[in-house]
Enzyme design. Structure first.
Site, PDB file in Angstrom:
ATOM      1  N   TYR A 172       0.849  -1.196   0.000  1.00 15.38           N
ATOM      2  CA  TYR A 172       0.000   0.000   0.000  1.00 15.38           C
ATOM      3  C   TYR A 172       0.877   1.235   0.000  1.00 15.38           C
ATOM      4  O   TYR A 172       1.796   1.336   0.812  1.00 15.38           O
ATOM      5  CB  TYR A 172      -0.906   0.022   1.244  1.00 15.38           C
ATOM      6  CG  TYR A 172      -2.356  -0.092   0.856  1.00 15.38           C
ATOM      7  CD1 TYR A 172      -2.956   0.934   0.143  1.00 15.38           C
ATOM      8  CD2 TYR A 172      -3.096  -1.219   1.159  1.00 15.38           C
ATOM      9  CE1 TYR A 172      -4.282   0.836  -0.269  1.00 15.38           C
ATOM     10  CE2 TYR A 172      -4.423  -1.327   0.760  1.00 15.38           C
ATOM     11  CZ  TYR A 172      -4.999  -0.298   0.046  1.00 15.38           C
ATOM     12  OH  TYR A 172      -6.302  -0.401  -0.364  1.00 15.38           O
ATOM     13  N   GLU A 185      -0.504   4.754  -0.639  1.00  8.62           N
ATOM     14  CA  GLU A 185      -1.331   5.950  -0.915  1.00  8.62           C
ATOM     15  C   GLU A 185      -0.471   7.201  -0.788  1.00  8.62           C
ATOM     16  O   GLU A 185       0.344   7.317   0.129  1.00  8.62           O
ATOM     17  CB  GLU A 185      -2.489   6.018   0.080  1.00  8.62           C
ATOM     18  CG  GLU A 185      -3.636   5.105  -0.279  1.00  8.62           C
ATOM     19  CD  GLU A 185      -4.782   5.225   0.713  1.00  8.62           C
ATOM     20  OE1 GLU A 185      -4.683   6.007   1.672  1.00  8.62           O
ATOM     21  OE2 GLU A 185      -5.787   4.511   0.518  1.00  8.62           O
ATOM     22  N   ASP A 212      -6.380  12.657 -25.664  1.00 10.70           N
ATOM     23  CA  ASP A 212      -6.352  11.262 -25.225  1.00 10.70           C
ATOM     24  C   ASP A 212      -5.503  10.503 -26.235  1.00 10.70           C
ATOM     25  O   ASP A 212      -5.946  10.185 -27.341  1.00 10.70           O
ATOM     26  CB  ASP A 212      -7.779  10.710 -25.174  1.00 10.70           C
ATOM     27  CG  ASP A 212      -7.811   9.284 -24.642  1.00 10.70           C
ATOM     28  OD1 ASP A 212      -6.759   8.607 -24.685  1.00 10.70           O
ATOM     29  OD2 ASP A 212      -8.888   8.845 -24.192  1.00 10.70           O
ATOM     30  N   THR A 216      -3.371   5.256 -22.180  1.00 16.18           N
ATOM     31  CA  THR A 216      -3.196   3.945 -21.583  1.00 16.18           C
ATOM     32  C   THR A 216      -1.713   3.605 -21.763  1.00 16.18           C
ATOM     33  O   THR A 216      -1.012   4.243 -22.547  1.00 16.18           O
ATOM     34  CB  THR A 216      -4.041   2.869 -22.293  1.00 16.18           C
ATOM     35  OG1 THR A 216      -3.744   2.924 -23.695  1.00 16.18           O
ATOM     36  CG2 THR A 216      -5.521   3.097 -22.084  1.00 16.18           C
ATOM     37  N   LYS A 237      -1.172  -0.252 -24.954  1.00 20.17           N
ATOM     38  CA  LYS A 237      -1.446  -0.423 -26.382  1.00 20.17           C
ATOM     39  C   LYS A 237      -0.118  -0.295 -27.133  1.00 20.17           C
ATOM     40  O   LYS A 237       0.767  -1.128 -26.946  1.00 20.17           O
ATOM     41  CB  LYS A 237      -2.500   0.599 -26.827  1.00 20.17           C
ATOM     42  CG  LYS A 237      -3.834   0.429 -26.083  1.00 20.17           C
ATOM     43  CD  LYS A 237      -4.900   1.337 -26.629  1.00 20.17           C
ATOM     44  CE  LYS A 237      -6.245   1.058 -26.004  1.00 20.17           C
ATOM     45  NZ  LYS A 237      -6.504   1.793 -24.764  1.00 20.17           N
ATOM     46  N   ARG A 259      -1.293  -3.197 -18.384  1.00 23.20           N
ATOM     47  CA  ARG A 259      -2.586  -2.487 -18.439  1.00 23.20           C
ATOM     48  C   ARG A 259      -2.545  -1.360 -17.433  1.00 23.20           C
ATOM     49  O   ARG A 259      -2.241  -1.565 -16.264  1.00 23.20           O
ATOM     50  CB  ARG A 259      -3.725  -3.429 -18.045  1.00 23.20           C
ATOM     51  CG  ARG A 259      -3.781  -4.721 -18.797  1.00 23.20           C
ATOM     52  CD  ARG A 259      -5.149  -5.347 -18.704  1.00 23.20           C
ATOM     53  NE  ARG A 259      -6.059  -4.553 -19.480  1.00 23.20           N
ATOM     54  CZ  ARG A 259      -6.091  -4.562 -20.825  1.00 23.20           C
ATOM     55  NH1 ARG A 259      -5.289  -5.344 -21.503  1.00 23.20           N
ATOM     56  NH2 ARG A 259      -6.927  -3.794 -21.479  1.00 23.20           N
TER      57      ARG A 259
HETATM   58  C1  LIG Z   1      -8.806   6.560 -26.666  1.00 22.82           C
HETATM   59  C2  LIG Z   1      -9.030   5.709 -25.457  1.00 22.82           C
HETATM   60  N1  LIG Z   1      -9.138   6.298 -24.264  1.00 22.82           N
HETATM   61  C3  LIG Z   1      -9.356   5.603 -23.155  1.00 22.82           C
HETATM   62  C4  LIG Z   1      -9.459   4.234 -23.186  1.00 22.82           C
HETATM   63  C5  LIG Z   1      -9.789   3.501 -21.925  1.00 22.82           C
HETATM   64  O1  LIG Z   1      -8.777   2.720 -21.474  1.00 22.82           O
HETATM   65  P1  LIG Z   1      -9.070   1.560 -20.411  1.00 22.82           P
HETATM   66  O2  LIG Z   1      -9.729   0.471 -21.148  1.00 22.82           O
HETATM   67  O3  LIG Z   1      -7.701   1.237 -19.891  1.00 22.82           O
HETATM   68  O4  LIG Z   1      -9.936   2.162 -19.350  1.00 22.82           O
HETATM   69  C6  LIG Z   1      -9.335   3.556 -24.397  1.00 22.82           C
HETATM   70  C7  LIG Z   1      -9.456   2.092 -24.429  1.00 22.82           C
HETATM   71  O5  LIG Z   1      -9.512   1.438 -25.388  1.00 22.82           O
HETATM   72  C8  LIG Z   1      -9.127   4.317 -25.567  1.00 22.82           C
HETATM   73  O6  LIG Z   1      -9.046   3.746 -26.755  1.00 22.82           O
END
Ligand SMILES: Cc1ncc(COP(=O)(O)O)c(C=O)c1O
Length: 416
Positions: free
Chosen positions: A56, A58, A202, A228, A231, A237
């Site tokens: 842990y 935090e 994003d 993320t 990918k 993950r």
């Molecule tokens: C553009 C985008 N943002 C956010 C996410 C969310 O990621 P997670 O599945 O790890 O929550 C994804 C997942 O495929 C994504 O393609």
């Protein structure tokens, strides 16, 4: 390398062991074309299964709510420093458990309930966390969408500008899950400035390509970049937030205690390892091959009369438009499953089918490139999938045999 604690799992819980074993065999014996998946290195896998899962921690390095965090501090600081260096960011938070958690934390940091957000429509390549009505982003905020142009299925910045002027969002969101083209972040920044919005990019899908310097880096143009790590970035993950120093405090407290409790220290260790791998010269070579493979796959479809949304790709992913092939996305996904090719059905811009059926399939090359597949293999795979579209019953046995041959040629996790 062995699957961490695999022999112990076998002894304690044969059912879970059988499922892990089954999943390993599935990954080894099928062609993985899901654009959001990848195969991590043995080093990332080991760190993911390490004793840091027990801790842990935090808080943040040097400012924890628990004792005994000296090694947790080391791995988290390494991950932070490496993320900042890779992307040229002023601040990094490596604690989000996932991409969705990263986005939610940015919303908490930047917005008040009811504020307006403007993101790319889900059917046009956006992500459900960018304002889908049943997602927290669409329930707690007033969400609006922009769309790709019917001409070329790409973002038209003039249309986006007039939409942004009408909506006046507090947060403009760029990026998505099924947008195959390169994004121009200077245009997004200009529009955000014109309407007084903050800009969040994003970069979940393109982060690895950005890290390799093969896609425009959103960091200099954005208030917040989320991602993320699993990918194209080839990590475990998880999620990541990069931001300007002026937003650092708000982002950190939005992650913890705003939306999460204790960080997953084993995952953060694995992120640090993945970031180190992303700083090596061969990572650039890998990302070049990911892009070349995606381009070859798209060309392979186009030359066989299968439509590709926007006419191709600049990234690791492409979307097949199946409308003229007389088959739905769901049907093709099911056919491909039967011949050991894994992909996902996907809505396409101006979709007429439901999200459970769809007129498209999304394909990506990160995972197969990690296995060593090259552009000739991609052309072969495009041919197999085109056969599954046009002449499935007659060709399915041959496709299955060819998939098996390809999987044998490129072993995966051979020492597990
Ligand atoms: C553009 C985008 N943002 C956010 C996410 C969310 O990621 P997670 O599945 O790890 O929550 C994804 C997942 O495929 C994504 O393609």
């Amino acid at each position: 390398m062995k699957i961490p604690c695999c022999s112990a799992v076998k002894q304690v819980d044969p059912e879970v062991f059988a499922a892990i074993r089954g999943e390993l065999l599935r990954q080894q014996n099928k062609l993985e074309l899901i654009a959001s998946e990848n195969f991590v290195s043995s080093a990332v896998l080991e760190a993911t299964g390490s004793v840091l899962t027990n801790k842990y921690a935090e808080g943040y390095p040097g400012r924890r709510y628990y004792g005994g965090c000296e090694y947790a501090d080391v791995v988290e600081q390494l991950a932070i420093d490496r993320a900042k260096e890779i992307f040229g960011a002023e601040h990094a938070n490596v604690q989000p458990h996932s991409g969705s958690q990263a986005n939610t934390a940015v919303f908490l940091a930047a917005l008040d309930p009811g504020d307006r957000i403007l993101g790319l429509d889900l059917n046009h390549g956006g992500h459900l966390t960018h304002g889908m009505k049943i997602n927290i982003s669409g329930k707690f905020f007033e969400s609006h969408s922009y769309h790709v142009s019917p001409k070329d299925c790409q973002v038209d910045f003039d249309v986006l500008r007039s939409k942004a002027k009408k909506v006046r969002p507090k947060l403009l969101i760029a990026g998505g899950s099924a947008y195959p083209r390169a994004l121009d972040f200077t245009a997004y920044r200009e529009i955000a400035d014109e309407v007084g919005a903050l800009l969040m990019v994003d970069a979940a899908h393109i982060a690895g390509i950005v890290a390799a310097g093969l896609h425009m880096n959103p960091v200099p143009y954005s208030d917040f970049v989320t991602s993320t790590t699993h990918k194209t970035l080839c990590g475990p993950r998880g999620g990541l937030i990069l931001c300007k120093k002026k937003h650092a405090k708000a982002v950190d407290s939005a992650v913890f205690p705003g939306t999460q409790g204790g960080p997953l220290m084993h995952i953060i260790a694995a992120k640090a390892v993945a970031f180190k791998e992303a700083m090596q010269a061969d990572f650039v070579d890998y990302q070049k091959r990911v892009l070349a493979n995606a381009a070859a796959l798209a060309d392979g479809f186009l030359s066989r009369g299968v439509d590709v949304v926007s006419g191709g790709t600049d990234t690791h992913l492409l979307l097949l438009d199946l409308r003229k092939s007389g088959i739905t996305g769901l049907e093709l996904q099911n056919r491909l499953d039967q011949v050991n090719i894994t992909c996902n059905k996907n809505t396409i811009p101006f979709e007429t089918e439901s999200p459970r059926i769809t007129s498209g399939v999304r394909l990506g090359t990160p995972a197969l490139t990690s296995r060593g597949f090259n552009t000739q293999d991609m052309d072969l795979i495009a041919g197999l999938i085109a056969d599954a579209i046009h002449d499935y019953d007659a060709k399915k046995d041959r496709i299955t045999r060819e998939v098996a041959t390809l999987c044998e040629r490129y072993p995966l996790y051979a020492d597990l």
